[in-house]
Design a protein around this motif. Sequence first.
Motif, short mmCIF file in Angstrom:
data_model
loop_
_atom_site.label_atom_id
_atom_site.label_comp_id
_atom_site.label_asym_id
_atom_site.label_seq_id
_atom_site.Cartn_x
_atom_site.Cartn_y
_atom_site.Cartn_z
N PHE A 31 13.89 76.42 9.33
CA PHE A 31 13.52 76.99 10.68
C PHE A 31 14.00 78.48 10.70
O PHE A 31 15.06 78.93 10.62
CB PHE A 31 14.24 76.19 11.68
CG PHE A 31 13.34 75.01 12.11
CD1 PHE A 31 12.27 75.01 13.20
CD2 PHE A 31 13.84 73.89 11.62
CE1 PHE A 31 11.72 73.78 13.22
CE2 PHE A 31 13.07 72.78 11.85
CZ PHE A 31 12.00 72.95 12.95
N MET A 80 8.50 76.95 10.84
CA MET A 80 9.02 75.82 10.16
C MET A 80 8.56 75.65 8.82
O MET A 80 7.45 75.78 8.60
CB MET A 80 8.87 74.52 10.90
CG MET A 80 9.35 73.43 10.33
SD MET A 80 9.03 71.92 11.24
CE MET A 80 9.49 70.51 10.27
N GLN A 154 16.61 72.29 12.96
CA GLN A 154 16.30 73.43 14.28
C GLN A 154 17.39 73.61 15.13
O GLN A 154 17.48 74.82 15.79
CB GLN A 154 15.15 72.68 15.08
CG GLN A 154 14.53 73.48 16.17
CD GLN A 154 15.28 73.75 17.53
OE1 GLN A 154 15.73 72.83 17.79
NE2 GLN A 154 15.12 74.80 17.89
N SER A 158 18.76 77.25 16.12
CA SER A 158 19.00 77.70 17.57
C SER A 158 20.09 78.46 17.82
O SER A 158 20.54 79.08 18.80
CB SER A 158 18.74 76.59 18.60
OG SER A 158 19.88 75.96 18.46
#
Length: 185
Positions: A31, A80, A154, A158
């Motif tokens: 990601f 992605m 993911q 983040s």
Amino acid sequence: RYLSKDIVDELIKTDEWLSLSGRKQKVTILFADMRNFTHIAENISPDNLIKLLNDFFSEMTDSVFSHKGTVDKFVGDMMMATFGVPYPKPDDTKRAIETAIDMQMRIQVLSKKWAPLTISMGIGINTGEVIFGNIGSLEHMDFTVIGDPVNVAQRLESVALPGQILVTNEIADETKADFYFRSLE
């Protein structure tokens, strides 16, 4: 458009593209997400924002394809990508890291092009067994991967700081002969 030419050629030769659903295998997931995107979006025209996103996604897609990965999806300012779908290769994890490094170099060039805006991104990479295939409804379907390894990748992205590439211990263990890693809490 979401598969590299090499993968498309393989699928066409084998007619496997007709049954791309319901498989389970080890895949590496990457990601990449722009940082401070909301601030950027609030300070440039809508037309320039679309141009910026298209520049960003063009560069990142070129990077993924040049390392024989698959673009899974774009969500807002996030991308992605997967390595090992639909065909796993022994160096999937290594190529994902090489892609991430290349992406971070490309984003620096993009940031200079878009100065005075500061364009940066964080990247998260994980590997593990996922389910992949064509998922959706009768009106809209996407070829994608699902499973806990996707969620972890993911989450890593983040929390990655601008310019950072975060990977799991499994990724580091698999590629420690090729890359230097620093452990984080």
